[in-house]
Design a protein around this motif. Structure first.
Motif: not given
Ligand SMILES: Nc1nc2c(c(=O)[nH]1)N[C@H]1C(S)=C(S)[C@@H](COP(=O)(O)O)O[C@H]1N2
Ligand SMILES: [Mo]
Length: 458
Positions: A335-345, A447-451
């Motif tokens: 399984s994998v989380i697609t949202y949020p995932s790297p590239g999303h903030a 991250a705290e920035t949402g990234e």
């Protein structure tokens, strides 16, 4: 005029009611509201009540957009439809350094931008060993021979006349996650997990064809071969299958792999795409996609595996004690989380729905757990219907982001009770040499920035 008539003909009044996303809860009776709060989406309403999250209070009327004041484009009758121009970023991508040329290459499915469980054919990952070929369906023939009473040849039209079978199944290359195995962290789920896709497939069941040609009951394997430059060839086990040294395959492999096998001519309601094997491909659901031979031209029944180049040079796994894991065919639960995932903030604290995909080559997904604290605590995610055999399953999990750092991860469980392993568990079982079948739990860092970024958590 009914509401739907109005919707089709455009607004009859120039001004519109303000959009208040929470309207339905505001007007609903108290008991409905209470029910709503108790359900998974209750977190959304709670977040809105607290003034945080996606739902903004909106009191001023909406401005009238230019599209309301003009005629639109006429109906296009001749072209194949394309996604909205605003979705131009939702495309397959490859990793340039990964393969020396585009003939033996891979493109990845943009999982980060997709919804539901069906992969549109235009973004289905591609993996070719010697390039994609254009095979004329009028010329193409499938031969079935070997340990059979009646060797036969089938045209594509012959296959389309036969009793058809339709099913949703995922297709996953065993090298999905290979770059992560090697310690290369890719900053997109497209590259960490994008060698997977899921389609509605239509074709003829293998069992129908086996009956027609009269397969010898002593046959325990069949080979499939493609009509491309690679002439890709794989052995597929039937009940009673043993490896080339006489060792029986696992009970599961013997009894379950062949059941769902089909020869497909259609994908998501239309003919297969050239890149996915037009006009016909073999589909071995739940097994490493290398076995799902594209541009299929031959099935030969036998009583032992062929032990092809694809089953020796590739698609075997060297374990830590130097032993080879061979015929490791099944895609174990992942399984994998697609949202949020790297590239999303994340756009800000408050409600965000965590969404992902789970799958198992052994059957149905029965549960997915999500952790938002790096695996210390796990909670049950909701599975989105339909949940099907050897098929992608969508899961959702309500997340009220407090603006702090989080490590989010998902863990799948399938109907055999198999639980998706951690990376440490997988390394203990398989060692560090293999690049195949990496199905361990994937973590993303918020991250705290949402990234969002990729982290390897053991
Ligand atoms: N004839 C043929 N079949 C093939 C291949 C190929 O190169 N030639 N690639 C295999 C591999 S390694 C994978 S992962 C899947 C990919 O299927 P797709 O390109 O439709 O996604 O097809 C398999 N079938
Ligand atoms: Mo593959």
């Amino acid at each position: 005029m009914t509401q739907s008539d109005q919707a089709e003909m455009g607004p009859s009044k120039p001004t519109r009611e303000p959009h208040a996303a929470a309207d339905s809860t505001a007007t609903a009776g108290n008991s409905t509201r209470r029910q709503f709060l108790k359900s998974g989406t209750g977190a959304l309403a709670a977040a809105a009540g607290a003034g945080a999250g996606v739902v903004q209070a909106e009191t001023s009327p909406l401005p009238i957009p230019p599209t309301n004041k003009q005629l639109g484009r006429g109906v296009v009758t001749t072209a194949y439809g394309m996604p909205s121009k605003f979705e131009a970023d939702v495309i397959r991508r490859n990793v340039e350094w990964l393969t020396p040329d585009t003939m033996a290459s891979i493109s990845f499915t943009p999982l980060q931008d997709l919804h539901g469980i069906v992969t549109p054919a235009g973004v289905h990952f591609e993996r070719h060993h010697a390039g994609a070929v254009d095979v004329d369906p009028a010329e193409h023939v499938l031969a079935i021979h070997g340990m059979v009473d009646r060797p036969m040849k089938f045209t594509v039209d012959d296959l389309k006349r036969m009793p058809s079978h339709t099913a949703f199944h995922f297709l996953e290359c065993p090298a999905n996650g290979a770059m992560e195995w090697r310690g290369v962290q890719m900053e997109s789920v497209q590259f960490t997990h994008g060698m997977i896709a899921c389609s509605e497939w239509t074709g003829v069941r293998l069992s129908t064809l086996m009956e027609l040609v009269g397969v010898d009951p002593a046959s325990t394997w069949f080979y499939a071969e493609g009509a491309d430059g690679a002439g890709l060839q794989r052995s597929v086990p039937l009940p009673g299958a043993k490896d080339q040294f006489g060792k029986p395959l696992s009970d599961f492999d013997q009894n379950n792999i062949h059941k769902d096998v089909m020869v497909c001519y259609a994908q998501n309601g239309e003919a297969l795409r050239a890149e996915n094997g037009y006009p016909i491909r073999l589909l071995v659901p739940g097994c490493e996609a290398n076995m799902s031979i594209k541009w299929l031209r031959r099935l030969k029944f036998a009583d032992k595996p062929l032990v092809t180049y694809q089953e020796t040079r590739h698609y075997t796994e060297v374990t830590n004690d130097g032993k080879i894991r061979q015929f490791s065919l099944v895609n174990e639960a992942s399984s994998v989380i697609t949202y949020p995932s790297p590239g999303h903030a994340l756009s800000g604290p408050g409600f965000h729905e965590i969404r992902g995909l789970a799958w198992s080559g052994r059957g149905k997904i029965t549960g997915v757990d999500v952790s938002i604290d790096g695996g210390r605590n796990w909670e049950t995610a909701s599975l989105v219907e339909p949940v099907m055999n050897k098929c992608l399953t969508r899961f959702t999990f309500p997340f009220n982001w407090d603006g702090a750092e989080h490590l989010i991860m998902s863990r799948a469980i399938d109907e055999t009770g198999y639980v998706q392993p951690t990376l440490t568990q997988l390394r203990e079982a398989r060692g560090t040499n293999t690049i195949y079948h990496k199905n361990s739990i994937q973590a993303w860092h918020i991250a705290e920035t949402g990234e969002v970024s990729n982290v390897q958590v053991s």
